[in-house]
Motif scaffolding. Structure first.
Motif, PDB file in Angstrom:
ATOM      1  N   CYS B 339       0.821  -1.214   0.000  1.00 54.77           N
ATOM      2  CA  CYS B 339       0.000   0.000   0.000  1.00 54.77           C
ATOM      3  C   CYS B 339       0.853   1.261   0.000  1.00 54.77           C
ATOM      4  CB  CYS B 339      -0.982  -0.019   1.170  1.00 54.77           C
ATOM      5  SG  CYS B 339      -0.179   0.226   2.732  1.00 54.77           S
ATOM      6  N   LEU B 340       2.134   1.109  -0.340  1.00 55.07           N
ATOM      7  CA  LEU B 340       2.996   2.292  -0.347  1.00 55.07           C
ATOM      8  C   LEU B 340       2.930   2.982  -1.701  1.00 55.07           C
ATOM      9  CD1 LEU B 340       6.049   0.841   1.526  1.00 55.07           C
ATOM     10  CD2 LEU B 340       4.200   2.243   2.426  1.00 55.07           C
ATOM     11  N   ASP B 341       3.081   4.305  -1.684  1.00 54.93           N
ATOM     12  CA  ASP B 341       2.998   5.047  -2.939  1.00 54.93           C
ATOM     13  C   ASP B 341       4.327   4.985  -3.690  1.00 54.93           C
ATOM     14  OD1 ASP B 341       0.423   5.693  -2.214  1.00 54.93           O
ATOM     15  OD2 ASP B 341       1.096   7.427  -1.081  1.00 54.93           O
ATOM     16  N   SER B 342       5.359   5.521  -3.121  1.00 51.93           N
ATOM     17  CA  SER B 342       6.678   5.541  -3.763  1.00 51.93           C
ATOM     18  C   SER B 342       7.649   6.110  -2.736  1.00 51.93           C
ATOM     19  CB  SER B 342       6.659   6.418  -5.005  1.00 51.93           C
ATOM     20  OG  SER B 342       6.379   7.742  -4.621  1.00 51.93           O
ATOM     21  N   GLY B 343       8.869   6.293  -3.129  1.00 51.45           N
ATOM     22  CA  GLY B 343       9.863   6.834  -2.202  1.00 51.45           C
ATOM     23  C   GLY B 343      10.422   5.717  -1.340  1.00 51.45           C
ATOM     24  N   SER B 344      11.614   5.946  -0.784  1.00 53.54           N
ATOM     25  CA  SER B 344      12.273   4.908   0.005  1.00 53.54           C
ATOM     26  C   SER B 344      11.616   4.739   1.369  1.00 53.54           C
ATOM     27  CB  SER B 344      13.743   5.268   0.189  1.00 53.54           C
ATOM     28  OG  SER B 344      14.347   5.355  -1.075  1.00 53.54           O
ATOM     29  N   LEU B 345      11.983   3.644   2.028  1.00 48.43           N
ATOM     30  CA  LEU B 345      11.447   3.310   3.348  1.00 48.43           C
ATOM     31  C   LEU B 345      12.560   3.361   4.382  1.00 48.43           C
ATOM     32  CD1 LEU B 345       9.472   0.000   2.897  1.00 48.43           C
ATOM     33  CD2 LEU B 345       8.589   2.287   3.357  1.00 48.43           C
ATOM     34  N   ARG B 346      12.239   3.831   5.581  1.00 49.92           N
ATOM     35  CA  ARG B 346      13.169   3.668   6.702  1.00 49.92           C
ATOM     36  C   ARG B 346      12.669   2.500   7.550  1.00 49.92           C
ATOM     37  NH1 ARG B 346      16.430   7.854   6.672  1.00 49.92           N
ATOM     38  NH2 ARG B 346      15.564   9.683   5.620  1.00 49.92           N
ATOM     39  N   VAL B 347      13.530   1.516   7.772  1.00 47.34           N
ATOM     40  CA  VAL B 347      13.161   0.389   8.634  1.00 47.34           C
ATOM     41  C   VAL B 347      14.058   0.451   9.863  1.00 47.34           C
ATOM     42  CG1 VAL B 347      13.064  -2.128   8.811  1.00 47.34           C
ATOM     43  CG2 VAL B 347      12.446  -1.012   6.662  1.00 47.34           C
ATOM     44  N   ARG B 348      13.430   0.556  11.057  1.00 50.99           N
ATOM     45  CA  ARG B 348      14.208   0.720  12.291  1.00 50.99           C
ATOM     46  C   ARG B 348      14.115  -0.530  13.147  1.00 50.99           C
ATOM     47  NH1 ARG B 348      12.300   6.837  13.627  1.00 50.99           N
ATOM     48  NH2 ARG B 348      13.599   7.830  12.038  1.00 50.99           N
ATOM     49  N   TYR B 349      15.284  -1.044  13.495  1.00 47.11           N
ATOM     50  CA  TYR B 349      15.366  -2.180  14.400  1.00 47.11           C
ATOM     51  C   TYR B 349      15.556  -1.637  15.805  1.00 47.11           C
ATOM     52  CZ  TYR B 349      17.411  -6.296  16.659  1.00 47.11           C
ATOM     53  OH  TYR B 349      17.689  -7.333  17.516  1.00 47.11           O
ATOM     54  N   THR B 350      14.671  -2.056  16.732  1.00 48.52           N
ATOM     55  CA  THR B 350      14.728  -1.465  18.070  1.00 48.52           C
ATOM     56  C   THR B 350      14.968  -2.539  19.134  1.00 48.52           C
ATOM     57  OG1 THR B 350      12.349  -1.667  18.397  1.00 48.52           O
ATOM     58  CG2 THR B 350      13.130   0.373  17.378  1.00 48.52           C
ATOM     59  N   GLY B 351      15.291  -3.745  18.694  1.00 45.80           N
ATOM     60  CA  GLY B 351      15.557  -4.812  19.662  1.00 45.80           C
ATOM     61  C   GLY B 351      14.843  -6.078  19.235  1.00 45.80           C
ATOM     62  N   LYS B 352      15.361  -7.226  19.722  1.00 39.15           N
ATOM     63  CA  LYS B 352      14.867  -8.540  19.279  1.00 39.15           C
ATOM     64  C   LYS B 352      13.365  -8.715  19.536  1.00 39.15           C
ATOM     65  CE  LYS B 352      16.518 -12.787  18.037  1.00 39.15           C
ATOM     66  NZ  LYS B 352      17.091 -12.692  16.729  1.00 39.15           N
ATOM     67  N   GLU B 353      12.866  -8.128  20.637  1.00 36.70           N
ATOM     68  CA  GLU B 353      11.460  -8.358  20.978  1.00 36.70           C
ATOM     69  C   GLU B 353      10.627  -7.089  20.974  1.00 36.70           C
ATOM     70  OE1 GLU B 353      11.241 -10.770  24.468  1.00 36.70           O
ATOM     71  OE2 GLU B 353      12.188 -12.470  23.445  1.00 36.70           O
ATOM     72  N   SER B 354      11.207  -6.000  20.499  1.00 34.22           N
ATOM     73  CA  SER B 354      10.387  -4.789  20.443  1.00 34.22           C
ATOM     74  C   SER B 354      10.066  -4.475  18.981  1.00 34.22           C
ATOM     75  CB  SER B 354      11.081  -3.638  21.172  1.00 34.22           C
ATOM     76  OG  SER B 354      12.106  -3.111  20.409  1.00 34.22           O
ATOM     77  N   PRO B 355       8.981  -3.723  18.752  1.00 34.81           N
ATOM     78  CA  PRO B 355       8.450  -3.596  17.393  1.00 34.81           C
ATOM     79  C   PRO B 355       9.454  -3.027  16.385  1.00 34.81           C
ATOM     80  CG  PRO B 355       7.013  -2.483  18.977  1.00 34.81           C
ATOM     81  CD  PRO B 355       8.181  -2.966  19.744  1.00 34.81           C
ATOM     82  N   VAL B 356       9.361  -3.522  15.160  1.00 31.13           N
ATOM     83  CA  VAL B 356      10.087  -2.916  14.047  1.00 31.13           C
ATOM     84  C   VAL B 356       9.280  -1.701  13.601  1.00 31.13           C
ATOM     85  CG1 VAL B 356      10.730  -3.259  11.637  1.00 31.13           C
ATOM     86  CG2 VAL B 356      11.079  -5.087  13.293  1.00 31.13           C
ATOM     87  N   VAL B 357       9.963  -0.587  13.338  1.00 33.78           N
ATOM     88  CA  VAL B 357       9.290   0.637  12.906  1.00 33.78           C
ATOM     89  C   VAL B 357       9.573   0.827  11.415  1.00 33.78           C
ATOM     90  CG1 VAL B 357       9.074   3.120  13.242  1.00 33.78           C
ATOM     91  CG2 VAL B 357       9.686   1.646  15.180  1.00 33.78           C
ATOM     92  N   ILE B 358       8.516   1.026  10.646  1.00 35.81           N
ATOM     93  CA  ILE B 358       8.692   1.308   9.218  1.00 35.81           C
ATOM     94  C   ILE B 358       8.102   2.684   8.945  1.00 35.81           C
ATOM     95  CG2 ILE B 358       8.113   0.563   6.869  1.00 35.81           C
ATOM     96  CD1 ILE B 358       7.961  -2.289   7.912  1.00 35.81           C
ATOM     97  N   LEU B 359       8.905   3.546   8.315  1.00 42.36           N
ATOM     98  CA  LEU B 359       8.477   4.920   8.033  1.00 42.36           C
ATOM     99  C   LEU B 359       8.604   5.198   6.552  1.00 42.36           C
ATOM    100  CD1 LEU B 359      10.495   6.635  10.872  1.00 42.36           C
ATOM    101  CD2 LEU B 359       8.021   6.844  10.634  1.00 42.36           C
ATOM    102  N   THR B 360       7.585   5.836   5.971  1.00 40.71           N
ATOM    103  CA  THR B 360       7.757   6.300   4.593  1.00 40.71           C
ATOM    104  C   THR B 360       8.511   7.620   4.643  1.00 40.71           C
ATOM    105  OG1 THR B 360       5.666   7.476   4.612  1.00 40.71           O
ATOM    106  CG2 THR B 360       5.612   5.198   3.862  1.00 40.71           C
TER     107      THR B 360
END
Lengths: 378, 378
Positions: B339-360
């Motif tokens: 469902c993404l339009d375009s442009g790159s993504l930032r994917v943030r790793y915050t720890g083995k058991e904490s949520p992954v953050v994805i930002l357009t």
């Protein structure tokens, strides 16, 4: 086996053979695709035991080369889903012990667990051996149109297996195709130009032959048909399809019930007729539609209590004989009208309780349909 | 009621409102379409009680004129099937006592049994009355993209109704859209440019709002959104859609669990990422895929015993922080990437058991997604 093949060639071959794959077979080998690399060709085979499809990808510098011969069977669903998602371009496929297919394309590496190709049902194809058979060619568009029209009348119920088939009857240079479910009958005769042994008559499952003619995409090319005692096969370029035959005797006596005289005959443009039947069918309770021919017009009527009614009217191109009213199953009529090519239709009324005869006006190979009318209480 | 309307206008209106028709409702009025002829317009309404769609066909010499006002409710399925099969051009629709709709087009005459329009659920629309509401406009393409992205995280289980909705939160000139199913969270903030009362917060069923944005076909036009205490409505040209609201309080506290710092951040091109995730998902047992980021690359792995495994690799545009490996639900990741339009993504790793953050990386209105990782035993 080690081959390099482009994604496009691989997908093209898979799309053909997938039609014979059994989705969830208790016998896992039938949910698989047999891939065999020969010296100069890669052959894909799938079989549901009733129909077997083979597609051959010949060696070509731009699309396929074989580095090492060999064979493997891999699950069709996973193989096609993976291949569709790979990058365009070259794909390397290598079989590894014990029955693993390793697929590499760019940075994608897939290992698919396969099955022993020796367990795959054997195929008697022109690539392997040849049972003596009578062979002839028919142009694809003619074959497809004839099969579509005749299949309309085949039964879908398994209670009498011979009625689920299309009868191929050879007489001199002619091939007569026939099908009937007891209420409908359809036939069409094709001139093959080959003098085939009288009596080489076979019954082919309508479901299979219907699928097969859909695969013959090149209208003006011809397909080789080979008939032997146990199977019928169709070969067109790189595609080879074969079907089992239905054992038994086709009730050819139905030909004798075709009314030879009629009380009235209508000449109708098929497109306007199709559209009108489609409209009245929407509200046709029990699929019954009533047709009344009078004064150069055909009036169509249908209705369902508490929902509504439709009345439609089309002009006839010509009419001979008496006015009449008859009740027919609208779905049966639609089946016929939807598989016509072009040209006007002759509709013959032969009596309130005897079959309506529908003839196409194609002078070379007319199709003939019978529909038994519905008995109504008015 | 007596109106003349072209087949094209009638079909266009029906196609819009059909989406709210209940196919086999125990209450037959909900399987119907309410047609009301006003002096200068013909209004079609359908409602499944949760969502109501109205489409207005204005008087126009080339497509619609009203001869006599009035209204009727007719079964949606039969009406649309009949209209689709009529000839192109003018159709006359007349209501007759007791609730019959008579339709005439050329030589086709249809009578459809209808229902009493007084039984149809009342609609509070801009055409009838106006509950005081806060109103603002958003451009269609922006609204559609935001809703699609946020709906990804809404729950489809009815066990906690508020989680099946999208929260609309107004702060100053901003509208924050949020959804979560407890494992995923998605949010996007839009600048409305209107100063809306803080605290006018509502929860709209994700199913409805998803359908609604699909109807907004004109990308560059703006839709008027009106929020009142009991409903939200969307008006774009001749189309008016309204949805009920979900009662309850949205768990806004989820916003506070968004990790503010991270151990690593990847910058990824979304298209190559989507394709790689699609490939590894084919063989992902339990939907689990493993991602390993190291030395400028992201390696994706999945496998199912007895079927096979996939290994894929994509180049990262940039990477900051430590190497890491994490297991995610591949289907959740696909939902986001599709469902993404375009442009790159930032994917943030915050720890083995904490949520992954994805930002357009859209500078105007970035979308934010959280996915809770899968716990694995290795």
């Amino acid at each position: 086996m080690l081959v390099n093949v482009t994604k496009e060639s691989l997908l093209h071959a898979l799309q053909h053979v997938l039609k014979a794959v059994v989705a969830n077979s208790p016998n896992p080998i039938l949910s698989g695709i047999h891939i065999q690399a020969y010296e100069k060709a890669l052959v894909f085979t799938a079989s549901n035991t009733s129909m077997t499809i083979q597609y051959r990808v010949p060696e070509d510098k731009d699309s396929m080369n074989v580095q090492r011969t060999g064979g493997i069977v891999v699950p069709a669903r996973y193989l096609s889903e993976i291949i569709r998602r790979l990058h365009a371009g070259w794909i390397a496929c290598e079989s590894e012990e014990p029955f693993i297919l390793s697929i590499t394309s760019g940075d994608s590496h897939v290992r698919l667990c396969g099955l022993d190709p020796a367990e795959f049902p054997p195929v008697h194809s022109p690539f392997t051996d040849a049972e003596p058979a009578c062979k002839f060619h028919i142009q694809n568009d003619v074959l497809r149109s004839a099969i579509r029209q005749v299949c309309v009348a085949a039964s879908t119920s398994d209670s009498r297996p011979v009625l689920t088939g299309v009868s191929f009857e050879f007489t001199g240079g002619n091939l007569s195709l026939m099908a009937t479910d007891g209420i409908r009958f359809a036939s069409r005769t094709l001139h093959t130009g080959y003098n085939i042994n009288n009596g080489t008559n076979v019954i082919v499952p309508a479901k299979n032959i219907n699928e097969i003619v859909k695969m013959l995409s090149d209208d003006k090319a011809a397909t080789e048909i080979a008939v032997s005692r146990h199977q019928i096969s169709f070969t067109a370029n790189e595609l080879h399809v074969q079907s089992v035959l239905i054992e038994g005797v086709f009730p050819s006596a139905v030909k004798n019930v075709i009314p030879q005289s009629c009380k009235s005959e209508l000449l109708i443009g098929p497109y306007g007729f199709l559209q009108a039947v489609e409209r009245v069918s929407v509200l046709a309770g029990g699929n019954i539609i009533r047709l009344t021919a009078a004064s150069g017009k055909l009036v169509l009527l249908s209705g369902t209590a508490d929902i509504g009614e439709v009345r439609d009217e089309i002009s006839l191109e010509a009419m001979e004989g008496d006015d009449f009213t008859i009740a027919l199953n609208g779905r049966f009529l639609l089946d016929i009208l939807r598989c016509l090519d072009s040209g006007s239709l002759r509709v013959r009324y032969t009596g309130k309780e005897s079959p309506v005869v529908i003839l196409t006006t194609d002078p070379l190979s007319p199709a003939l349909f019978l529909i038994t009318p519905v008995r109504t209480h008015d």
